[in-house]
Scaffold this active site. Sequence first.
Site, PDB file in Angstrom:
ATOM      1  N   ASP A 156      -5.454 -19.052  60.493  1.00 27.20           N
ATOM      2  CA  ASP A 156      -5.851 -20.224  61.283  1.00 27.20           C
ATOM      3  C   ASP A 156      -6.347 -19.739  62.635  1.00 27.20           C
ATOM      4  O   ASP A 156      -6.475 -18.527  62.844  1.00 27.20           O
ATOM      5  CB  ASP A 156      -4.689 -21.224  61.406  1.00 27.20           C
ATOM      6  CG  ASP A 156      -5.185 -22.662  61.444  1.00 27.20           C
ATOM      7  OD1 ASP A 156      -5.881 -23.017  62.408  1.00 27.20           O
ATOM      8  OD2 ASP A 156      -4.881 -23.424  60.500  1.00 27.20           O
ATOM      9  N   HIS A 186     -10.591 -24.131  62.402  1.00 28.25           N
ATOM     10  CA  HIS A 186      -9.345 -23.383  62.221  1.00 28.25           C
ATOM     11  C   HIS A 186      -9.568 -21.878  62.114  1.00 28.25           C
ATOM     12  O   HIS A 186      -8.934 -21.192  61.305  1.00 28.25           O
ATOM     13  CB  HIS A 186      -8.564 -23.915  61.013  1.00 28.25           C
ATOM     14  CG  HIS A 186      -8.025 -25.289  61.250  1.00 28.25           C
ATOM     15  ND1 HIS A 186      -6.910 -25.525  61.987  1.00 28.25           N
ATOM     16  CD2 HIS A 186      -8.500 -26.505  60.878  1.00 28.25           C
ATOM     17  CE1 HIS A 186      -6.698 -26.838  62.062  1.00 28.25           C
ATOM     18  NE2 HIS A 186      -7.646 -27.461  61.397  1.00 28.25           N
ATOM     19  N   GLU A 222     -10.711 -30.875  59.882  1.00 27.34           N
ATOM     20  CA  GLU A 222     -10.747 -31.004  61.332  1.00 27.34           C
ATOM     21  C   GLU A 222     -11.883 -30.227  61.999  1.00 27.34           C
ATOM     22  O   GLU A 222     -11.689 -29.565  63.014  1.00 27.34           O
ATOM     23  CB  GLU A 222      -9.386 -30.602  61.925  1.00 27.34           C
ATOM     24  CG  GLU A 222      -8.286 -31.533  61.417  1.00 27.34           C
ATOM     25  CD  GLU A 222      -6.899 -31.205  61.970  1.00 27.34           C
ATOM     26  OE1 GLU A 222      -6.145 -32.132  62.211  1.00 27.34           O
ATOM     27  OE2 GLU A 222      -6.583 -30.007  62.135  1.00 27.34           O
TER      28      GLU A 222
END
Lengths: 593, 593
Positions: B246, B300, B365
């Site tokens: 991440d 990420h 996201e």
Amino acid sequence: MKVLLGVLCFGLIGLIAADNEPAWGYECVESVCSKVELTPENIKTAVSLSVCRTFCGRKTPGTLWPKPTGTVKLGQYVVHLDIDNIEIRRPPFKSQDELWSINEERFKAQISRKVSKPDQIKKGGKPLLIKVSVEEESTRLNSETDESYKLLLSQGGNEIIAEIKAKTFFGSRHGLETLSQLIMYDDIRREIQVVAEGEVSDAPAYKHRGLLLDTARNYFSVESIKRVIDAMGMNKLNIFHWHITDSQSFPLIIKSRPELSKYGAYSPEKIYTAENVVDIVKYGKARGVQVIPEFDAPAHVGEGWQKYDMTACFNKKPWQKYCVEPPCGQLDPTVDGLYDVLEDIYSEMFEMFDNPDIFHMGGDEVSTSCWNTSERIQNWMLSKGWGLTEHDFIKLWGHFQENALKRVDKVAKREVPIVMWTSRLTELPFVNEYLDKNRYIIQIWTTGSDRKVQDLLKNGYKLILSNYDSLYFDCGGGGWVNANNNWCSPYIGWQKVYMNIPESIAGMYHSQIYGAEAAIWSEQIDETTVDSRFWPRASALAERMWSNPITGWRDAEPRMLLHRQRLVENGIKAERLQPEWCLQNENSCPAEH
Amino acid sequence: MKVLLGVLCFGLIGLIAADNEPAWGYECVESVCSKVELTPENIKTAVSLSVCRTFCGRKTPGTLWPKPTGTVKLGQYVVHLDIDNIEIRRPPFKSQDELWSINEERFKAQISRKVSKPDQIKKGGKPLLIKVSVEEESTRLNSETDESYKLLLSQGGNEIIAEIKAKTFFGSRHGLETLSQLIMYDDIRREIQVVAEGEVSDAPAYKHRGLLLDTARNYFSVESIKRVIDAMGMNKLNIFHWHITDSQSFPLIIKSRPELSKYGAYSPEKIYTAENVVDIVKYGKARGVQVIPEFDAPAHVGEGWQKYDMTACFNKKPWQKYCVEPPCGQLDPTVDGLYDVLEDIYSEMFEMFDNPDIFHMGGDEVSTSCWNTSERIQNWMLSKGWGLTEHDFIKLWGHFQENALKRVDKVAKREVPIVMWTSRLTELPFVNEYLDKNRYIIQIWTTGSDRKVQDLLKNGYKLILSNYDSLYFDCGGGGWVNANNNWCSPYIGWQKVYMNIPESIAGMYHSQIYGAEAAIWSEQIDETTVDSRFWPRASALAERMWSNPITGWRDAEPRMLLHRQRLVENGIKAERLQPEWCLQNENSCPAEH
């Protein structure tokens, strides 16, 4: 502005060559430790995270937790420490000898655990001589104990000298704890380092700084209790309040009343013998922790009392009608023989708990509807010409408390302070009638803003804060009698614990705040999760009660993250608060406003 | 009505004599196991809690977890088992030999751990012969694998015979797991007992039953990952979804791109080598668990990419403007060389993860405002005649996904199903444009009742449920970017996990539910608490997805309490759900209505 921190070092050739060398080091830039890629150019000035944090910025106290309340002056340098060459020169008291043996071993183990890969540690370094001087021979730990200390670090010839000066053994062991936090591992140079010069003087803001563990809803092994106490020592917490029995189980062996644990323990293995208790009390003393027993009564009894016809409403259903959680059960204050049994329990408890200077008699959540199920109780009350109103039942409770207290006093052979939970009995007007403010300390479990807290303060009572909105560490799990979240949800973050400020609660009466305790009621907790439920949140309590800082949690956060790592390093399964990235990138995680 | 349960036993003389003998046993009364005081009169009929629960009541399946979906017939008796005399007769496939060696050792260890005091166990008992027959030689675990099994227990001569029949190794290992749950410790007689006669046939309701672990926000040792997988095996969960990287860290060593982990790992020790991954994949296979890699992109990402000029907005502040948590970072889809790096990552991942039959590309996201900070990206888009609206950035994302997928296909040498998180890209109308429903499985993290879930179902997408309102196991802690509770608070109790019913979410489209995964995002969790965060809540998921019972959590609760003990017995630090009193006093804790 870059501040040059220093490592007095010799020979750093060839670092960052191997695959498992760190890629990053730290530099202090504008009072913040910043990650820097290690290069041949900066390898001599870049330091490890802990070293950087120790010196960087004007925010004392480096990485110390809890924050000292007096002077903290640290030099600008660390030196390589020879961990095989640490000597503690003890004070000359025979009575403290065993305590020092334990502490010497513990200190050396703490230092060793800082080394992540022992086989790769760099040999050499300077010896450390720790000179401890203590004024008092006594090793009695109680509310009179002076816990202050001074720590002086200096370089003498070829060694580092740490002088710890204190009135008592307990102050000096706190000093040793602080010293251990000034020793750190440098993962760049693969060596243990110690702050070369420095001075710390320190004393706690509050005398009573505790944790409560309930070993009745679920059982906790002796080993897990010791782990809690060991971590308490690392945080300078000094009270382990042991809620040892409850209606669900009676794990404590009372030799003169063996039925209590025989029928009341969850299993023949889930017990505490007198030897276990003595062992735990001693373990606590070596770590500056006083172990305080609670025998909760007249409510919160049940299992174990089966062979005595001395309880009311035990396991009566539906439990919601008679108590707050299953199984219900209360002692029947009208049975004469009851007080003899209590005397036996108190007597053995006083003995195994080393004749404590404070005793907890519980006294919470007495239910009138429970006592009112018993014809025997009703008849007794009616025969005295009483009614059966709530006031009459409170009178009955007062009768119990008076008689139970007599037995405590009898076995203690003196009048020790008694702690009781807030309850109907501690409300006005009853509290003044039944609980002498010179004798009783009231432990608050209602919210900090509850008017009843003010009532007690105005009426002159001393208080221990365990306000559930900040200090009940079991809050925030699922439900166990239904599918909702548990009663005191949500989960209490460490920030809220840290900001639970006695002065804010007590205002002008703050001198009546005797201390505070964080509690684990163990309905949904046992030894598998006790570490992470207590830690690092109990560290937040520790700093609040030791240091009572005027600064807030945000200021403490970077230090808290490092301190949590210190707990984990020592085998305490403290919860992670943030991604490790936030630890490595100081001040980069908080949401900006 | 009392039901007599039986223990075929010989010689119970002199029990309850010694101090450490149990005081309580159990009897089945009106379908509930009730505590009874052990007396010379009842000592032959009273049984241990586990034995009582195995047979008592008409609620199959005794103490089995997850509940079998087919026949469960258990006799009325247990017999004393000789734990030193257990033989597993393996199927004749060479390819399964090592798997069986691992399982034999694991099974025997599980049985041994049931004995609380090994030195006091009663010797003797009957041997156990386990005959395993498996039809297929293949040990490939994927969505086609048949996991059904039959288990037959009978007494033959002087031994107990357990026959396990299955199509595949994986079915048979589930059978062995079930068998282990029919073996229990009797603390009254101090012996291990096995159900003497019985029949279980069983197969899962859903094929994809998983847990997700994020090893990037915090690092988890290989040992702790194995502990999760071992517990998964005990619960017949079959997917370990590894969110391995991440923006906070890149712990996976990619040999052809060593900078990624050199600069991206939290430390040189906090890494996963290819050997570690291969080891974990093999460990999973032996326990019926497929390990699925996720490489989350284009958002990420961050740490580890420092040496590549291929990211946008890395660690840009204030992070709230550019992403959902610190540090921000996204791949720059306009850099040609990026896809070569991705190909190298995918290639090594496919190799170390045993050429997986399903691959997770993340895709959650993505932030337009992040990409919009980059002039390079803006110029590239403008040069193509695109605008800089949200639609244009979604087109950019589509461009990334298309090109990244080509590289996945290239290294996989076939078209494996791809999983992606719900995101803006999976909303209408984009999802139909960019994500082929025959190629992509969508993993839901929005709430179960979100309309977007229905949109995807109506449009024919297969879904994996990880709806955060029931399956995000990190919810309910304190805040880490501020002092509130974390974003998806409150804590999710096991009951809610259990009642997260795919049919209720998907309605008429429920056949499109591919499976479900409970997730641990690790911002506030590392290996110190991973056990208690997953367990026993993941067991609730396991039963929902394996058994999909029509009964609710209340019915499962007594079995759940026992199953939690089973996990703890095997070294899994599963959380306590209730006081032990509730385990010992069946049906006495739930609040009555």
